[in-house]
Motif scaffolding. Structure first.
Motif, short mmCIF file in Angstrom:
data_model
loop_
_atom_site.label_atom_id
_atom_site.label_comp_id
_atom_site.label_asym_id
_atom_site.label_seq_id
_atom_site.Cartn_x
_atom_site.Cartn_y
_atom_site.Cartn_z
N ARG A 41 0.77 -1.31 -0.01
CA ARG A 41 -0.01 -0.23 -0.16
C ARG A 41 0.76 1.25 0.24
NH1 ARG A 41 -3.41 0.22 -2.51
NH2 ARG A 41 -2.49 -1.68 -3.20
N PHE A 42 1.95 1.04 0.85
CA PHE A 42 3.02 2.37 0.82
C PHE A 42 3.44 2.67 -0.40
CE2 PHE A 42 7.58 2.86 0.43
CZ PHE A 42 7.82 4.67 0.85
N VAL A 43 4.00 1.74 -1.47
CA VAL A 43 4.57 1.57 -2.56
C VAL A 43 3.27 2.56 -3.93
CG1 VAL A 43 5.70 0.63 -4.29
CG2 VAL A 43 6.40 0.14 -2.67
N ALA A 44 2.41 1.19 -3.60
CA ALA A 44 1.31 2.20 -4.68
C ALA A 44 0.62 3.46 -4.37
CB ALA A 44 0.24 0.97 -3.80
N ILE A 45 0.87 3.99 -3.24
CA ILE A 45 0.03 5.73 -2.83
C ILE A 45 1.25 6.54 -2.91
CG2 ILE A 45 -0.71 7.19 -0.86
CD1 ILE A 45 -2.24 4.51 -0.51
N CYS A 46 2.42 5.94 -2.21
CA CYS A 46 3.80 7.09 -2.45
C CYS A 46 4.55 7.06 -3.33
CB CYS A 46 4.48 6.65 -0.74
SG CYS A 46 3.76 6.99 0.47
N LYS A 47 4.48 5.83 -3.88
CA LYS A 47 5.57 5.54 -5.26
C LYS A 47 4.73 5.49 -6.30
CE LYS A 47 9.80 4.44 -2.40
NZ LYS A 47 10.26 5.93 -2.31
N PRO A 48 3.72 5.66 -7.24
CA PRO A 48 2.68 5.36 -7.90
C PRO A 48 3.77 5.54 -9.32
CG PRO A 48 1.73 7.56 -7.42
CD PRO A 48 3.08 7.59 -6.21
N LEU A 49 3.82 6.25 -9.72
CA LEU A 49 4.35 6.18 -10.98
C LEU A 49 5.74 4.72 -10.76
CD1 LEU A 49 4.90 10.04 -11.97
CD2 LEU A 49 3.38 8.42 -12.49
N ARG A 50 5.75 4.26 -9.64
CA ARG A 50 7.45 3.17 -10.31
C ARG A 50 6.26 2.07 -9.32
NH1 ARG A 50 12.19 4.57 -6.48
NH2 ARG A 50 13.19 2.91 -7.43
N TYR A 51 5.17 1.82 -9.29
CA TYR A 51 4.65 1.10 -8.38
C TYR A 51 4.60 -0.50 -9.65
CZ TYR A 51 0.95 -1.72 -6.01
OH TYR A 51 -0.10 -2.51 -6.04
N PRO A 52 4.14 -0.01 -10.55
CA PRO A 52 3.97 -1.66 -11.13
C PRO A 52 5.60 -2.32 -11.65
CG PRO A 52 3.17 0.53 -12.45
CD PRO A 52 3.86 0.94 -11.12
N LEU A 53 6.78 -1.01 -11.58
CA LEU A 53 8.14 -1.62 -11.53
C LEU A 53 8.42 -2.33 -10.24
CD1 LEU A 53 10.70 -1.13 -13.70
CD2 LEU A 53 11.22 0.26 -12.34
N ILE A 54 8.42 -1.91 -9.29
CA ILE A 54 8.84 -2.30 -7.87
C ILE A 54 7.72 -3.96 -7.83
CG2 ILE A 54 8.83 -1.64 -6.05
CD1 ILE A 54 9.51 0.97 -6.40
N MET A 55 6.62 -3.87 -7.56
CA MET A 55 6.20 -4.70 -7.21
C MET A 55 5.44 -5.05 -8.54
SD MET A 55 6.21 -4.02 -4.04
CE MET A 55 4.75 -5.03 -3.41
#
Length: 314
Positions: free
Chosen positions: A128-142
């Motif tokens: 949830r942290f990555v989805a909300i705080c880093k939305p542009l990088r979310y697909p790459l990270i997760m």
């Protein structure tokens, strides 16, 4: 229930089986308790199975958030199955025995599932942290590979923690006391009826509990602090509400699970002395697993839509 042998010039007694005292009930209460527990167990398994089915069937839910939710439901089916079937047979049975190794096996799997769930809930907070705080990088990270690695790490941590705890618990001696004032084999009752020095087992248990509870809890708290600060910066109230709504169900589940288990596992030997111990244990072994799928389904719009789609489409 025990046999004696001589060791170093003194008699040593080893318990072969334990008697789980469970809940003292009258004949009328017995049937009511059995019916209630059976209904709750079947509902818990059914709800969690439905969550897995809905996630598998709906392409809109092929996201990391729901991948973790599916794994949580899979975990909870096993989590309740390691305790509730034995508990059900004991409610109706006069013979509430469990063999020493049966007790250790139940304890091993239960501790595995509890520890895995602590870490999995922290992983879900990080998602949830990555989805909300880093939305542009979310697909790459997760990405898929990283999500699978996180799940594998959750299980490895759970299994390792349980193996270490059990290796110390199994070394304890249980003399003439074979009655456990509980409805399943847990660490606190076993530490309290042991006749050998349990200080090392307690220390190991405390250190591992600290790691398995406090590290995930720290991750959850840090993730949500970052989420709150990020959400508060969103200009539109609709945007803020949408961001919070994806977290509310997870936060509710985390609060329920952590608050009910924290008191028991932070200081297990002390907790056993309280009469409320069995009731607190009932919350996290019976009530919370029943509520979790409901919380996720009722509070999550995407899951509600997918649920309707699954059962209305031909």
């Amino acid at each position: 229930s025990s046999f004696s042998y001589r060791m170093g010039g003194r008699n040593e007694t080893t318990v072969r089986y334990f008697i789980l005292l469970g809940f003292p009930t009258t004949a009328e209460q017995q049937l009511l308790l059995f019916s209630t527990l059976l209904l709750v167990y079947l509902l818990t398994v059914l709800e969690n199975f439905l969550v897995i089915l809905i996630i598998r069937k709906n392409h809109t839910l092929q996201k990391p958030m729901y991948f973790f939710l599916g794994n949580l439901s899979f975990l909870e089916i096993w989590y309740v199955s390691v305790i509730e079937p034995k508990m059900l047979t004991d409610v109706l049975s006069h013979d509430k025995q469990i063999s020493f190794w049966g007790c250790m096996t139940q304890l091993y799997f239960f501790v595995t599932f509890v520890c895995t769930e602590y870490i999995l809930l922290a992983v879900m907070a990080y998602d949830r942290f990555v989805a909300i705080c880093k939305p542009l990088r979310y697909p790459l990270i997760m990405n898929q590979q990283f999500c699978a690695q996180l799940i594998a790490a959750c299980w490895m941590c759970g299994l390792t923690t349980s193996s270490i705890k059990l290796s110390f618990m199994a070394q304890l001696s249980f003399c003439d006391v074979d009655k456990i004032n509980h409805y399943f084999c847990d660490i606190s009752p076993l530490l309290n009826i042991s006749c050998s020095d349990s200080s090392l087992a307690e220390l190991v248990d405390f250190i591992l509990a600290l790691l398995v509870i406090m590290v995930p809890l720290g991750t959850v708290v840090a993730s949500y602090i970052c989420i709150i600060f990020t959400v508060l910066k969103i200009p539109s109230s609709q945007g803020r509400q949408k961001a919070f709504s994806t977290c509310s169900s997870h936060l509710t589940v985390v609060t329920l699970f952590y608050s009910t288990t924290l008191f028991t596992y932070a200081h297990p030997k002390l907790m056993y002395t309280y009469r409320a111990n069995k009731l607190v244990s009932l919350l996290y072994t019976v009530v919370v697993p029943l509520l979790n799928p409901l919380i996720y389904c009722l509070r999550n719009k995407e899951v509600r839509i997918a649920l309707r789609r699954t059962f209305t489409c031909r």
